[in-house]
Design a protein around this motif. Structure first.
Motif, short mmCIF file in Angstrom:
data_model
loop_
_atom_site.label_atom_id
_atom_site.label_comp_id
_atom_site.label_asym_id
_atom_site.label_seq_id
_atom_site.Cartn_x
_atom_site.Cartn_y
_atom_site.Cartn_z
N TYR A 56 0.81 -0.99 -0.15
CA TYR A 56 -0.04 0.01 0.06
C TYR A 56 0.91 1.34 0.03
O TYR A 56 0.52 2.09 -0.92
N SER A 57 2.05 1.07 0.78
CA SER A 57 2.71 2.49 0.83
C SER A 57 3.55 2.78 -0.27
O SER A 57 4.29 3.66 -0.41
N LEU A 58 3.78 1.70 -1.17
CA LEU A 58 4.43 1.97 -2.51
C LEU A 58 3.73 3.19 -3.32
O LEU A 58 4.33 3.76 -3.92
N TYR A 59 2.37 3.21 -2.97
CA TYR A 59 1.59 4.22 -3.68
C TYR A 59 0.96 5.46 -2.85
O TYR A 59 0.63 6.33 -3.49
N LYS A 60 0.57 4.90 -1.65
CA LYS A 60 0.08 6.11 -0.91
C LYS A 60 0.80 6.05 0.74
O LYS A 60 1.47 5.13 1.16
N GLN A 61 0.54 7.21 1.42
CA GLN A 61 1.25 7.44 2.75
C GLN A 61 0.58 7.10 3.77
O GLN A 61 1.15 7.04 5.12
N ILE A 307 7.18 -2.49 -12.15
CA ILE A 307 6.24 -1.76 -11.40
C ILE A 307 6.43 -0.07 -11.08
O ILE A 307 7.55 0.07 -11.29
N GLN A 308 5.25 0.59 -11.22
CA GLN A 308 5.56 2.26 -11.40
C GLN A 308 5.02 2.51 -9.93
O GLN A 308 3.61 2.66 -9.78
N VAL A 309 6.14 2.78 -9.01
CA VAL A 309 5.54 3.30 -7.76
C VAL A 309 5.91 4.76 -7.15
O VAL A 309 6.50 5.42 -8.11
N ASN A 310 4.95 5.27 -6.61
CA ASN A 310 5.27 6.57 -5.85
C ASN A 310 6.28 6.92 -4.97
O ASN A 310 6.54 8.10 -4.53
N ASN A 311 6.47 5.71 -4.20
CA ASN A 311 7.69 5.66 -3.12
C ASN A 311 8.76 4.73 -3.30
O ASN A 311 8.65 3.91 -2.70
N PRO A 312 9.77 5.12 -3.96
CA PRO A 312 11.03 4.22 -4.11
C PRO A 312 11.41 3.66 -3.00
O PRO A 312 12.04 2.57 -2.71
N ALA A 313 11.31 4.67 -1.98
CA ALA A 313 11.95 4.36 -0.59
C ALA A 313 11.18 3.21 -0.28
O ALA A 313 12.04 2.05 0.40
N VAL A 314 9.96 2.91 -0.22
CA VAL A 314 9.25 1.77 0.23
C VAL A 314 9.66 0.57 -0.36
O VAL A 314 9.92 -0.58 0.15
N LEU A 315 9.94 0.63 -1.70
CA LEU A 315 10.14 -0.45 -2.67
C LEU A 315 11.58 -1.08 -2.08
O LEU A 315 11.90 -2.24 -1.90
N GLN A 316 12.47 -0.17 -1.78
CA GLN A 316 13.78 -0.43 -1.33
C GLN A 316 13.72 -1.28 0.32
O GLN A 316 14.14 -2.05 0.37
#
Length: 330
Positions: A56-61, A307-316
């Motif tokens: 979820y956090s990849l896209y929203k905070q 994938i296209q995410v809004n928060n790359p920090a979460v992806l890491q």
């Protein structure tokens, strides 16, 4: 845009754990609801709801807004554990008495049933617009988990199981719920169907890899770090990837030895583990398992590149969490 230092996975875990502790399942009859609180408070890694929150956090905070639906996944998972323990006649869960041992099997069955109902209650917090499609995916996953458990029990009665059938069993029993947990979080955040499917595929692949890792650790883990008896799968004649490959690759003498150990009613367990492990070593089963495991992990990570995410920090953070689990020694 956030960076990796700004996303606090530890704080996320604290919020998740607090939410789990505060959730009220019911009061009366006490005998029905106490076992639910008991198993939910035994701890565990909380991997499934954590994956939902991370996806979820990849896209929203605002991940706090989905803590209850994410918790539903953990309640469902523990429901399956409560019933699995009855079927396996397991005395311990996370180092403590299982529910059917502490109370009785009938109570464990009924409390587990209520847990499933409560999981559905928690899912009702989802946006009504997407709720039907989410429930269809959840129901499909829940049925697959049951299918995997049945296959696992069926395999206990078979002398030989193919590698393909074993992989399919662990996919259903373990991996599909990890995949759904990630897909679930992505869909709740409004991610594209493509991204949600990619995250699902990532979860399924790493889930299979994790089970192969468990198979490997059971035989080759450092006893001081493993936290449970090394060789337990060999002692109980469990059909793991290692045993399946050994029986497939063994020569006639090795097959005879393996078969004799599997059929013995009274056996020196220490000797059995030593002898079977020696056959595994002769057949290079450990590197074969590591190669198979690595292929699933790589297939999983490949899914994340699209994938296209809004928060790359979460992806890491998601990648780091996965790598930590891959490199675990227990």
């Amino acid at each position: 845009m956030s960076n990796i230092k700004e996303f606090n996975t530890r704080l996320l875990m604290e919020n998740l754990e607090n939410h789990l502790k505060q959730f009220h399942y019911g009061e009366y009859p006490v005998e029905l609801y106490q076992p639910i609180s008991y198993i939910m408070n035994l701890g565990g890694k909380r991997i499934r709801p954590l994956l939902t929150l991370l996806a979820y956090s990849l896209y929203k905070q605002d991940y706090k807004s989905i803590l209850t639906p994410a918790t539903a996944i953990e309640v469902f998972h523990n429901f399956t554990l409560m019933h699995d323990d009855i079927m396996d006649k397991a005395p311990l869960r996370r180092g403590e008495q299982t529910v059917h041992e502490k109370w009785n099997a009938n109570t464990a069955i009924l409390s587990g049933d209520v847990m499933l109902v409560k999981a559905y209650d928690m899912l009702l917090e989802i946006d009504p617009i997407i709720l039907p499609s989410i429930l269809k995916k959840f129901n499909k996953t829940a049925a697959e988990v049951c299918e995997g458990q049945q296959l696992d029990m069926t395999f206990e009665q078979l002398e030989d199981v193919s590698e393909h059938d074993y992989i399919e069993m662990i996919k259903l029993k373990t991996a599909v719920l990890l995949g759904f947990s990630l897909e679930f979080g992505a869909l709740l955040a409004g991610a594209s169907d493509h991204d949600a499917q990619s995250l699902y595929n990532f979860g399924v692949n790493i889930g299979i890899g994790f089970q192969l890792k468990d198979d490997l650790l059971d035989v080759y883990a450092d006893k001081a770090k493993f936290g449970k008896q090394v060789g337990g799968d060999i002692m109980s004649n469990k059909k793991t990837f290692l045993l399946i490959k050994a029986k497939e690759l063994a020569n006639s003498h090795q097959k005879l030895l393996l078969s004799s150990f599997m059929k013995m009613q009274a056996v020196d367990n220490e000797k059995k583990v030593k002898e079977v492990t020696a056959i595994y070593d002769e057949l290079n089963i450990k590197p074969l398992t590591e190669k198979k495991m690595a292929s699933y992990f790589q297939n999983g990570f490949d899914q994340l590149s699209a994938i296209q995410v809004n928060n790359p920090a979460v992806l890491q953070q998601l990648i780091q969490l996965t790598e930590d689990l891959i490199n675990r020694e227990k």
